[in-house]
Every structure is written in structure tokens, then in C-alpha cells.
Design a protein around this motif. Structure first.
Motif, PDB file in Angstrom:
ATOM      1  N   TYR A  78      -3.719  11.111   9.337  1.00  0.00           N
ATOM      2  CA  TYR A  78      -5.099  11.472   9.630  1.00  0.00           C
ATOM      3  C   TYR A  78      -5.775  10.327  10.376  1.00  0.00           C
ATOM      4  CZ  TYR A  78      -4.434  15.503   6.684  1.00  0.00           C
ATOM      5  OH  TYR A  78      -3.965  16.677   6.172  1.00  0.00           O
ATOM      6  N   ALA A  80      -9.069   8.518  12.863  1.00  0.00           N
ATOM      7  CA  ALA A  80     -10.314   7.813  12.585  1.00  0.00           C
ATOM      8  C   ALA A  80     -11.402   8.726  12.047  1.00  0.00           C
ATOM      9  CB  ALA A  80     -10.791   7.113  13.859  1.00  0.00           C
ATOM     10  N   ASP A  81     -11.431   9.979  12.501  1.00  0.00           N
ATOM     11  CA  ASP A  81     -12.476  10.897  12.029  1.00  0.00           C
ATOM     12  C   ASP A  81     -11.921  11.955  11.075  1.00  0.00           C
ATOM     13  OD1 ASP A  81     -10.998  12.420  13.744  1.00  0.00           O
ATOM     14  OD2 ASP A  81     -12.637  12.957  15.097  1.00  0.00           O
ATOM     15  N   GLY A  82     -10.733  11.688  10.516  1.00  0.00           N
ATOM     16  CA  GLY A  82     -10.169  12.590   9.512  1.00  0.00           C
ATOM     17  C   GLY A  82      -9.368  13.740  10.061  1.00  0.00           C
ATOM     18  N   ARG A  83      -9.146  13.785  11.394  1.00  0.00           N
ATOM     19  CA  ARG A  83      -8.336  14.867  11.973  1.00  0.00           C
ATOM     20  C   ARG A  83      -6.845  14.576  11.803  1.00  0.00           C
ATOM     21  NH1 ARG A  83     -10.200  15.766  18.052  1.00  0.00           N
ATOM     22  NH2 ARG A  83     -10.475  13.504  17.894  1.00  0.00           N
ATOM     23  N   TYR A 205      -3.329   7.243   6.157  1.00  0.00           N
ATOM     24  CA  TYR A 205      -4.741   7.193   6.532  1.00  0.00           C
ATOM     25  C   TYR A 205      -4.882   6.171   7.662  1.00  0.00           C
ATOM     26  CZ  TYR A 205      -5.494   9.598   2.072  1.00  0.00           C
ATOM     27  OH  TYR A 205      -5.462  10.491   1.028  1.00  0.00           O
ATOM     28  N   GLU A 207      -7.071   4.832   9.479  1.00  0.00           N
ATOM     29  CA  GLU A 207      -8.503   4.578   9.564  1.00  0.00           C
ATOM     30  C   GLU A 207      -8.750   3.116   9.903  1.00  0.00           C
ATOM     31  OE1 GLU A 207      -9.337   7.849   6.008  1.00  0.00           O
ATOM     32  OE2 GLU A 207      -9.702   5.706   5.667  1.00  0.00           O
ATOM     33  N   PRO A 354     -12.159   0.604  16.376  1.00  0.00           N
ATOM     34  CA  PRO A 354     -12.583   2.010  16.315  1.00  0.00           C
ATOM     35  C   PRO A 354     -12.414   2.758  17.637  1.00  0.00           C
ATOM     36  CG  PRO A 354     -14.160   0.623  15.166  1.00  0.00           C
ATOM     37  CD  PRO A 354     -13.218  -0.309  15.853  1.00  0.00           C
ATOM     38  N   GLN A 358      -9.867   5.941  18.227  1.00  0.00           N
ATOM     39  CA  GLN A 358     -10.276   7.246  18.752  1.00  0.00           C
ATOM     40  C   GLN A 358      -9.408   7.646  19.938  1.00  0.00           C
ATOM     41  OE1 GLN A 358     -12.438   9.442  17.708  1.00  0.00           O
ATOM     42  NE2 GLN A 358     -13.818   8.379  16.293  1.00  0.00           N
ATOM     43  N   ASP A 361      -6.002   8.754  18.702  1.00  0.00           N
ATOM     44  CA  ASP A 361      -6.044  10.107  18.130  1.00  0.00           C
ATOM     45  C   ASP A 361      -6.025  11.163  19.229  1.00  0.00           C
ATOM     46  OD1 ASP A 361      -6.266   8.697  15.800  1.00  0.00           O
ATOM     47  OD2 ASP A 361      -8.344   9.267  15.392  1.00  0.00           O
TER      48      ASP A 361
END
Length: 516
Positions: A78, A80-83, A205, A207, A354, A358, A361
């Protein structure tokens, strides 16, 4: 402690135990020594794969190991934004090597079963509570020193871990493949209330704020690998208070009992040399890699499987000492390539910026055409690319040969159970399509296995066997690689492939010349 041995194994962890088991099974006079008296009671390795389970099967240990294993759940990544940005899972049955391709396991009972097996082998002596202190080599062998005496051996294998004294004693240095990250690893036994709160699959994760990994182990065992942030004290984070401070995202003390928590620096290191004269290193002594694919223990077992069949051949006068040089050539490059792939996965997981996270992703979702496809975990394991392999680079060479289910004399059986683990010449050609001299060549190195699509049941004789397979695993392997025969090494890697009977004869003849 005194005496003479063919091989001394320093270290009785998983790699050393498998080395001693394989040597002892072949009747090689072996001493295995470890400075500790007991199996470490907490889990360190958590994953193994079908290649390693096949080794346990070949040792007669699959039944003892299987109760402590479960299939590895899919791993979902998953962003950075949980996708969802990536998904790894296992292939569907029928399984190519006869076992679940990816598994989680509980290390202490598996390691204990390995030790019991080794200690029961007549050719193996086990001495615990003794520390390796040095080694001297000469033209006839090596003198291996411990804190209570010394022994003579033809060869020595250092399986004594990341801080290997054997590696240091022979001056082997490590190459840094440039990965150095501080992480906390926490193992917990989770109760029913806690399990209800946790994901149904293993999760990465990815993240930027704090990359972490969640692994579903056997039963109620769950593992978290949690990246430490700048300024966090690794010693404090490895306390119960520190561990709970980062676990609270998922569970609290009412949900689980901590089993183990430890701070590590995840490294990517590979030994520059794996052999110095009569001394070899294997396992963590030879390499360390980040844990993102759970390949640490698997790599060590691959090392000793590769090395021990070559030692058996040289000790038995079936091959020249130069065969042992292929150990370094094969394993070092394989470990480097797999570690590079693990690092690439680590780079996906560990991105802290970050904006770059993104972009990562979006690139992964884009590459998947907008819909994430499941990638088989085993596709990430590379083949052998150099060493004792037929020239020409044919597809299939250097890959693991499958283990199909076949109709045996007593019903369905896995191929290794009938054919053993020596050199095998496997073909789907009929006997009439094979040169008359092929069986004589097979008698010099191993067994000729004929598995034509119209095989008329099971038959066997000296150095030959005919059977029909049940699930089409072998037929699909031959079709995928565009061949009709394979010469398979004792470690189950493919030496070379051929299209027809004459090509197979030439391949085997070339191999027998190489092994002289």
C-alpha cells in the motif's frame, strides 16, 4: 576433542544443520560444532519456499517440518495514500516442485527437528558448547582449532553466522551492496480479539512517514518489521515499552503477548570470496540481505546444498577438486542478483520522500495498466547463470527442475522419492528415440528417466526408470523451454537441455568429460 574427519562444519544453525544432514546422509564422515548448547527459542527466520521444503523432503524430514508450516498469505503493498500498488502471491496448483511455493514457519521446532535428525546419523559427530578459535591448512587437509582441542579434516565449512569467526580466520572480506537501514522486528502471539483487528493478508506499508511490514505467521504468530526514524534509540525501541509504542497502530497489550523484539540494521553484504583453500563459508557468514522477501534462511540452505553435493563428488573420487571452485562462481552471483532484486523491493518500501513516494505509486499503478496484477513470489528468484552449466545459454539451463507427481509402483509419488537426488537425465522422448549408447553414459553419472506422454506404466532397472506423470507439470516445463530433455544436477538445477536423442547424448558425453 580430536580425530580425523572428511568435513568439519562450524555452526549448527539451519545452514550448518542441513550441511551436516546432507553429508551424513551420504556417509561422509562429518563433525559439526557449535558454541551454543540449545536451539535459540525464539523465531528469527519466518519464511521458506518450495526449494527448501524439497531439500527437507530429500532428507526425509518433510513430515517433521510440515506441521510447523503454513502457506504464505498474499503480500499487498500500500502506497503513500493507502492505495494498493503491488501484490505478490503464490502460483496456483499443481505446484512445480511438489510443495507449496511460499510458506511461513516456526523456526525453533523446525531447527530442533533438524538437529535431532543430524544427531541420529552414524556418520556425523555433534559437539556443542565449543568455540572455533582458528584453522591451519596444508597440502593434505586442515587443522581446525577449538577452545578444547583440535581436529583434522579434508574440508571445513563455516556456517557460523554474520559475525563469522571462520570467515575472519581465513581473511575473507565482505562487499557492501549499499543498503543500511535501522529497523525494529517484533514477533507477537496474538489472541482472538487482536486477530480480529488485523489485516487478512501480509502487508507492506510503503508509507514515507514510517515504512513497515506485517507478516502473518503460523497460527497466531504475527511479525512486524518497523522502520526506525532518525533520533529513535534502537535499544529503547527493542524494549517492551518501545515495541508497544509503535505496535499501537494495530494492537495493544490486551491483544497479544510479545514473543521477541529486536533492533537490527538491515544490510546487503556479500563475501568477496567463498572459498580459501579447503575452507568454505555459507549462510549468513557469506551474505546478509534485507528481509523483504524472507530469503535469508533459504539462501543459506541453497549455499550448502550447492556445496555438499560437490564435496561428496570430490571426496568420492567422482570429480576433480576444481569442481569446488564452481561453488563460489554459482552462489556468489546468485546471491548478488537476488539481493539486488530484494534491494529494489526495499527501495519501493523504504522511500521516505513524500513526493517521490507519490511518483513511485503512480509509476507502479501505471505499469500495471491501472489494475494491479498478482505477481508470483517465485518469479523473483533468479536462475544460475554461470558455473557448472552447459554452454549455449539455452532456455531452462540454470533453472530449478520441476518435481512432478508420477504413477509409481505403489501409486502416486513425487519424482524424487523414486529417482533419488543424484544426476538425472530426464526426457519425454520414447526409448526408441534415444541413442543406444545413452544408457551406458547414464550409468557413469546417474539415472536415465524416460517420461513419454504415452508411458505404459512404471518400470525400472539399473540406472533407468520409466513413468507417466499425473498433472502435466513436466510436459509444461518442456513446452515452455522448447526442449525434450534435461540433464539435472544433484541440487535439482538444470545443467543443460536438448531437443532430441543425439543432442541429449552429446550433452551427457560433454558432462562426463567435464567431471573426469
Amino acid at each position: 576433542m580430536n580425530g580425523d574427519y572428511d568435513v568439519v562444519v562450524v555452526g549448527f544453525g539451519p545452514s550448518g544443520a542441513v550441511a551436516a544432514a546432507l553429508l551424513g546422509q551420504a556417509g561422509v564422515r562429518t563433525l559439526v560444532v557449535d558454541r551454543t548448547d540449545e536451539v535459540y527459542p525464539k523465531p528469527r527466520a519466518i519464511a521458506l519456499d518450495h526449494e527448501i521444503m524439497r531439500v527437507f523432503q530429500n532428507l526425509g524430514l518433510a513430515g517433521a517440518v510440515s506441521p510447523h508450516c503454513e502457506p504464505f498469505t498474499p503480500s499487498e503493498y500500500y502506497g503513500a495514500d493507502g492505495r494498493l500498488i503491488k501484490r505478490l502471491a503464490t502460483v496456483e496448483p499443481p505446484y512445480p516442485l511438489g510443495h507449496t511455493p511460499s510458506m511461513v514457519f516456526t523456526q525453533p521446532p523446525v531447527e530442533a527437528a533438524l538437529r535431532r535428525h543430524v544427531q541420529a546419523l552414524p556418520a556425523v559427530d555433534v559437539v556443542l558448547g565449543r568455540r572455533f578459535t582458528g584453522v591451519e591448512q596444508d597440502a593434505e587437509g586442515a587443522t581446525v582449532h577449538f577452545d578444547a582441542g583440535a581436529v583434522r579434516a579434508r574440508y571445513v565449512i563455516g556456517c557460523d553466522g554474520a559475525s563469522s569467526a571462520v570467515r575472519d580466520a581465513v581473511g575473507i572480506t565482505l562487499e557492501d551492496l549499499e543498503f543500511d537501514e535501522p529497523w525494529l522486528v517484533v514477533d507477537a502471539q496474538v489472541n482472538e480479539k487482536g486477530l480480529a483487528r488485523l489485516p487478512a493478508t501480509s502487508v507492506q506499508y510503503c508509507e514515507p512517514a514510517r515504512p513497515c511490514t506485517y507478516v502473518i505467521g503460523p497460527g497466531n504468530h504475527r511479525r512486524w518489521e518497523i522502520s526506525l526514524l532518525p533520533g529513535e534509540d534502537p535499544a529503547y525501541m527493542a524494549t517492551e515499552e518501545g515495541a508497544w509504542s509503535v505496535l499501537r497502530r494495530w494492537i495493544g497489550p490486551d491483544d497479544a503477548a510479545l514473543w521477541r523484539q529486536a533492533s537490527y540494521r538491515f544490510h546487503a553484504l556479500v563475501a568477496r570470496e567463498w572459498r580459501v583453500g579447503r575452507v568454505f563459508i555459507a549462510g549468513d557468514a557469506a551474505h546478509q540481505q534485507p528481509p523483504f522477501l524472507g530469503q535469508g534462511m533459504c539462501q543459506g540452505v541453497r549455499d550448502v546444498v550447492n556445496l555438499t553435493w560437490k564435496l561428496r563428488a570430490v571426496l568420492g573420487g567422482e570429480a576433480p577438486d576444481s569442481l569446488l571452485d564452481t561453488y563460489t562462481v554459482e552462489r556468489r552471483e546468485h546471491v548478488r542478483r537476488l539481493t539486488t532484486r530484494i534491494k529494489e523491493i526495499g527501495a519501493v518500501i523504504c522511500e521516505r520522500d513524500p513526493a517521490r513516494a507519490q511518483a513511485r505509486d503512480l509509476a507502479l499503478i501505471d505499469a500495471a495498466g491501472g489494475a494491479i496484477r498478482t505477481v508470483p513470489r517465485q518469479d523473483i528468484i533468479p536462475p544460475l547463470v554461470e558455473g557448472l552449466l552447459a554452454s549455449g545459454g539455452r532456455a531452462g539451463t540454470g533453472t530449478l527442475f520441476p518435481q512432478p507427481r508420477v504413477n509409481g509402483p505403489a501409486g502416486p509419488a513425487l519424482l524424487d522419492e523414486l529417482a533419488g537426488t543424484g544426476w538425472r537425465i530426464v526426457t519425454d522422448l520414447r526409448t526408441a528415440q534415444l541413442p543406444s549408447g545413452l544408457l551406458a553414459l547414464a550409468e557413469r553419472i546417474g539415472m536415465l528417466i524416460s517420461m513419454p506422454s504415452d508411458a505404459a506404466g512404471f518400470s525400472s532397472g539399473p540406472h533407468r526408470m520409466q513413468a507417466d506423470e499425473l498433472d502435466g507439470v513436466l510436459a509444461r516445463w518442456f513446452a515452455r523451454h522448447g526442449c525434450h530433455a534435461a540433464v539435472v544436477r544433484p541440487d535439482h538445477y538444470v545443467y543443460g537441455v536438448a531437443d532430441d536423442g543425439q543432442g541429449l547424448y552429446d550433452l551427457v558425453a560433454g558432462l562426463t568429460d567435464t567431471l573426469q
